[in-house]
Design a protein around this motif. Structure first.
Motif, PDB file in Angstrom:
ATOM      1  N   GLY A 169       0.863   3.195   3.665  1.00  0.00           N
ATOM      2  CA  GLY A 169       0.658   2.105   2.723  1.00  0.00           C
ATOM      3  C   GLY A 169       0.554   2.473   1.269  1.00  0.00           C
ATOM      4  O   GLY A 169       1.134   1.802   0.408  1.00  0.00           O
ATOM      5  N   THR A 170      -0.202   3.524   0.946  1.00  0.00           N
ATOM      6  CA  THR A 170      -0.455   3.848  -0.458  1.00  0.00           C
ATOM      7  C   THR A 170       0.499   4.890  -1.019  1.00  0.00           C
ATOM      8  O   THR A 170       0.353   5.304  -2.170  1.00  0.00           O
ATOM      9  N   GLU A 171       1.484   5.303  -0.249  1.00  0.00           N
ATOM     10  CA  GLU A 171       2.432   6.300  -0.736  1.00  0.00           C
ATOM     11  C   GLU A 171       3.439   5.671  -1.686  1.00  0.00           C
ATOM     12  O   GLU A 171       3.882   4.535  -1.471  1.00  0.00           O
ATOM     13  N   PRO A 172       3.854   6.394  -2.742  1.00  0.00           N
ATOM     14  CA  PRO A 172       4.928   5.877  -3.591  1.00  0.00           C
ATOM     15  C   PRO A 172       6.227   5.798  -2.804  1.00  0.00           C
ATOM     16  O   PRO A 172       6.578   6.721  -2.069  1.00  0.00           O
ATOM     17  N   VAL A 173       6.937   4.683  -2.959  1.00  0.00           N
ATOM     18  CA  VAL A 173       8.163   4.493  -2.177  1.00  0.00           C
ATOM     19  C   VAL A 173       9.361   4.160  -3.053  1.00  0.00           C
ATOM     20  O   VAL A 173      10.504   4.361  -2.664  1.00  0.00           O
ATOM     21  N   VAL A 174       9.123   3.667  -4.273  1.00  0.00           N
ATOM     22  CA  VAL A 174      10.214   3.375  -5.196  1.00  0.00           C
ATOM     23  C   VAL A 174       9.657   3.381  -6.615  1.00  0.00           C
ATOM     24  O   VAL A 174       8.490   3.031  -6.839  1.00  0.00           O
ATOM     25  N   ILE A 175      10.485   3.794  -7.566  1.00  0.00           N
ATOM     26  CA  ILE A 175      10.125   3.788  -8.979  1.00  0.00           C
ATOM     27  C   ILE A 175      11.087   2.859  -9.702  1.00  0.00           C
ATOM     28  O   ILE A 175      12.308   2.983  -9.568  1.00  0.00           O
ATOM     29  N   THR A 176      10.545   1.892 -10.433  1.00  0.00           N
ATOM     30  CA  THR A 176      11.362   1.056 -11.301  1.00  0.00           C
ATOM     31  C   THR A 176      10.848   1.252 -12.725  1.00  0.00           C
ATOM     32  O   THR A 176       9.894   1.995 -12.943  1.00  0.00           O
ATOM     33  N   HIS A 177      11.474   0.614 -13.687  1.00  0.00           N
ATOM     34  CA  HIS A 177      10.996   0.851 -15.056  1.00  0.00           C
ATOM     35  C   HIS A 177      10.791  -0.441 -15.821  1.00  0.00           C
ATOM     36  O   HIS A 177      11.335  -1.499 -15.476  1.00  0.00           O
ATOM     37  N   ALA A 221      18.209  -3.163 -10.473  1.00  0.00           N
ATOM     38  CA  ALA A 221      17.299  -2.013 -10.508  1.00  0.00           C
ATOM     39  C   ALA A 221      15.843  -2.425 -10.682  1.00  0.00           C
ATOM     40  O   ALA A 221      14.961  -1.559 -10.735  1.00  0.00           O
ATOM     41  N   HIS A 222      15.572  -3.713 -10.772  1.00  0.00           N
ATOM     42  CA  HIS A 222      14.213  -4.183 -11.044  1.00  0.00           C
ATOM     43  C   HIS A 222      13.395  -4.307  -9.769  1.00  0.00           C
ATOM     44  O   HIS A 222      13.934  -4.534  -8.677  1.00  0.00           O
ATOM     45  N   ALA A 223      12.082  -4.190  -9.907  1.00  0.00           N
ATOM     46  CA  ALA A 223      11.172  -4.376  -8.769  1.00  0.00           C
ATOM     47  C   ALA A 223      11.362  -5.748  -8.128  1.00  0.00           C
ATOM     48  O   ALA A 223      11.199  -5.908  -6.912  1.00  0.00           O
ATOM     49  N   GLU A 333       4.956  -3.799 -13.692  1.00  0.00           N
ATOM     50  CA  GLU A 333       3.667  -3.248 -13.295  1.00  0.00           C
ATOM     51  C   GLU A 333       2.873  -4.187 -12.387  1.00  0.00           C
ATOM     52  O   GLU A 333       2.145  -3.728 -11.502  1.00  0.00           O
ATOM     53  N   MET A 334       2.995  -5.488 -12.597  1.00  0.00           N
ATOM     54  CA  MET A 334       2.282  -6.445 -11.744  1.00  0.00           C
ATOM     55  C   MET A 334       2.859  -6.475 -10.336  1.00  0.00           C
ATOM     56  O   MET A 334       2.187  -6.890  -9.400  1.00  0.00           O
ATOM     57  N   GLY A 335       4.124  -6.082 -10.188  1.00  0.00           N
ATOM     58  CA  GLY A 335       4.730  -6.034  -8.871  1.00  0.00           C
ATOM     59  C   GLY A 335       5.200  -7.370  -8.337  1.00  0.00           C
ATOM     60  O   GLY A 335       6.018  -7.422  -7.433  1.00  0.00           O
ATOM     61  N   HIS A 336       4.722  -8.445  -8.897  1.00  0.00           N
ATOM     62  CA  HIS A 336       5.126  -9.795  -8.501  1.00  0.00           C
ATOM     63  C   HIS A 336       4.484 -10.742  -9.492  1.00  0.00           C
ATOM     64  O   HIS A 336       3.456 -10.428 -10.107  1.00  0.00           O
ATOM     65  N   SER A 337       5.082 -11.910  -9.689  1.00  0.00           N
ATOM     66  CA  SER A 337       4.442 -12.930 -10.521  1.00  0.00           C
ATOM     67  C   SER A 337       3.032 -13.194 -10.009  1.00  0.00           C
ATOM     68  O   SER A 337       2.813 -13.326  -8.805  1.00  0.00           O
ATOM     69  N   GLN A 338       2.094 -13.291 -10.915  1.00  0.00           N
ATOM     70  CA  GLN A 338       0.706 -13.527 -10.521  1.00  0.00           C
ATOM     71  C   GLN A 338       0.320 -15.002 -10.573  1.00  0.00           C
ATOM     72  O   GLN A 338      -0.760 -15.375 -10.126  1.00  0.00           O
ATOM     73  N   PHE A 339       1.188 -15.829 -11.138  1.00  0.00           N
ATOM     74  CA  PHE A 339       0.910 -17.252 -11.296  1.00  0.00           C
ATOM     75  C   PHE A 339       2.090 -18.061 -10.769  1.00  0.00           C
ATOM     76  O   PHE A 339       3.184 -17.526 -10.583  1.00  0.00           O
TER      77      PHE A 339
END
Length: 556
Positions: A169-177, A221-223, A333-339
């Motif tokens: 679960g907590t392992e890095p699996v992908v890097i976006t910018h 290439a985006h999250a 950085e948020m990984g998904h819309s928060q609202f």
């Protein structure tokens, strides 16, 4: 697992995440012949716009994993992927995740010199590129070898692929910018579970409208695209991905592929709003899903006027003209819309309202001194959510600088009202404090201009502090055919009337400019930092308009 309860079972599977969703689904053997992903380019001899079934997708990814493994790629190896086609980005991400390597997806619109510096900081073991981007990198130092052209990855034998890596679960699996609007893009590391958290949440809810056939008009290439791919796979949804997000490209794709939902960023909605939508066949669209920056009211209203949606009434479910627009605020950085907030032709809650937080998100408004603020007070947005990225790859200084009291500081300035709705006013780096203590919010000012000046398609407000003086330039892009219909003096008056009085007092010029002169980041965001630097050098874009300071001097 059967088709009736597979969404609930997937939601409850603690081992599932963005590193193994595809291999898990293939192993379960459910829906292998169902169409899954569609790309806008030919890949491995598979025609453009022809769907890959889940089984075919698994085979193509395994073939790439076999090739990468033969090239020496192993678990935990970071590998940069610098390509144009959505198919190459997505299939490379899935193949590297199969091995347990860490794909670092680079937007193909990042210039070669910038991409080289970014890749150098990654300290990756190699770069996957197409021919065009290998040429872009030529002559620039990356300290990273080119592994090969992505066009050859599909030549591997699926049977030679290693067993799928066991992700945790907590392992890095992908890097976006990040978008890179303030400088070199920042590398953002996401974990196996963080980018899947919003997918897991949606799997526990009833399937929403538009979740049958989606068009991804997002940078590949985006999250957000990684989330969209996993959302589609786990919900048994057909997803088509386009490699370019230009307005005409997206409209052509809507007409030909007939999606129910379109996923995109604010820059794409602006381009769509500038087109003659009445001349297009958009009846298939039920919903527009926005992420990243919140969208402007002027653009949303044009989009919800087309398409159609299902609505519950006393007479049952009826189809009504006009579509949904689901807005919010998110970032890499948020990984998904928060609202989220849903607009229709009948709704009227705008003014950069980003809605209320998702159930998985704990948000707060924080002052510069670290105090949690109440309703009506503007401060920095703080987010604590399972979707958050692990931090910045190879940059612990920036990682910890953006954390405070258990919250990630997004760099956005917001406030909430008494009803619990949140409003976005600006990015912290773009807001300016005026000598009288008032604040000038550039994004909020742009919203006011677009909402009150119907002939303007897009505008950029640039506020620059030079000593004790704040000078604001308003750069306008009129809607098609509107450039010369309004006299320059009248247009300037219209713009000033739309602004708050303390903002209007700082405006030095109102100028119609060529949109090609506005510097954009790879995701379409305006690079205001660069515009401010150019202003101080006397290099702001030149166009037709009104120099208000010159008028004031001549009047004296």
């Amino acid at each position: 697992m059967n088709a009736k309860n597979d969404r609930a079972e997937l939601a409850a599977d603690p081992a599932l995440g963005v590193g193994n969703a595809l291999t898990t689904l293939v192993a379960k053997g459910i829906g292998l012949d169902a169409p899954a992903l569609t790309f806008d380019t030919e890949v491995d001899g598979h025609p453009a716009w022809e769907a890959f079934t889940l089984a075919e997708l698994g085979e193509r990814v395994a073939a790439r994993a076999a090739t990468l493994h033969a090239w020496g790629i192993r678990p935990r190896d970071p590998v940069a992927v610098y390509v144009s086609a959505a198919a190459d980005q997505v299939l490379s991400y899935l193949a590297l995740a199969h091995i347990g390597a860490i794909p670092a997806l680079v937007n193909g619109r990042v210039p070669g010199a910038t991409a080289a510096k970014y890749i150098q900081r990654l300290r990756a073991v190699g770069v996957l590129a197409d021919a065009a981007h290998a040429a872009e990198l030529a002559g620039h130092e990356t300290d990273t070898p080119l592994l090969g052209d992505v066009s050859g990855l599909g030549a591997g034998k699926p049977a030679d692929a290693p067993a799928p890596y066991r992700h945790h679960g907590t392992e890095p699996v992908v890097i976006t910018h990040s978008s890179g609007t303030t400088g070199l893009p920042k590398a953002v590391a996401h974990s196996h579970h963080s980018l899947f958290a919003s997918v897991r949440h949606r799997l526990s809810l009833p399937k929403g409208q538009g979740l049958n056939r989606m068009l991804g008009a997002l940078p590949a290439a985006h999250a957000a695209t990684v989330i969209a791919v996993n959302l589609a796979l786990c919900n048994r949804v057909q997803l088509a991905l386009v490699s370019r997000q230009d307005g005409t490209v997206v409209l052509d794709a809507i007409e030909s592929w007939r999606p129910e939902a379109v996923l995109g960023f604010a820059a794409t909605w602006s381009e769509l709003a500038g087109e003659d939508l009445a001349a297009r066949d958009l009846d298939s669209v039920r919903a527009w899903w926005n992420t990243g920056d919140c969208a402007h009211e002027a653009h949303v209203r044009r989009l919800v006027a087309v398409g159609n949606r299902s609505t519950a009434t006393a007479q049952g479910i009826v189809r009504r003209p006009g579509s949904f627009f689901i807005d919010g605020l998110g970032s890499t950085e948020m990984g998904h819309s928060q609202f989220f907030i849903t607009h229709t032709p009948e709704t009227n809650r705008y003014g950069r309202c980003i809605g209320k937080p998702h159930a998985f998100s704990d948000v707060t408004v924080i002052s510069d001194e670290g105090e949690h603020l109440g309703a009506g007070q503007v401060g920095q947005l703080g987010v604590n959510a399972p979707t958050l990225a692990l931090g910045y790859w190879n940059d612990s200084v920036t990682t910890y600088r953006t954390r405070r009291d258990g919250y990630f500081l997004t760099g956005d300035l917001v406030y909430r009202d008494e009803a619990g709705y949140y409003f976005h006013v600006d990015r912290a780096v773009d807001a300016v404090e005026l000598p009288g203590g008032e604040k000038l919010f550039t994004a909020a000012s742009e919203e006011r201009i677009l909402a009150r000046c119907p002939g303007i398609l897009e505008c950029t407000v640039v506020a620059v502090r030079d000593g004790d003086q704040v000078t604001t330039s308003v750069l306008l892009v009129p809607a098609a055919g509107e450039a010369r219909t309004v006299p320059e003096e009248d247009r300037a008056k219209e713009v000033l009337a739309a602004l708050e009085e303390h903002v209007a007092r700082t405006v030095a010029r109102v100028v119609v400019v060529d949109p090609d002169l506005i510097p954009l980041g790879p995701t379409g965001k305006v690079r205001k930092v660069l515009l401010r630097e150019r202003y101080l050098k006397g290099e702001l874009p030149v166009g037709s308009g009104t120099d208000l300071r010159a008028e004031a001097v001549s009047a004296v």
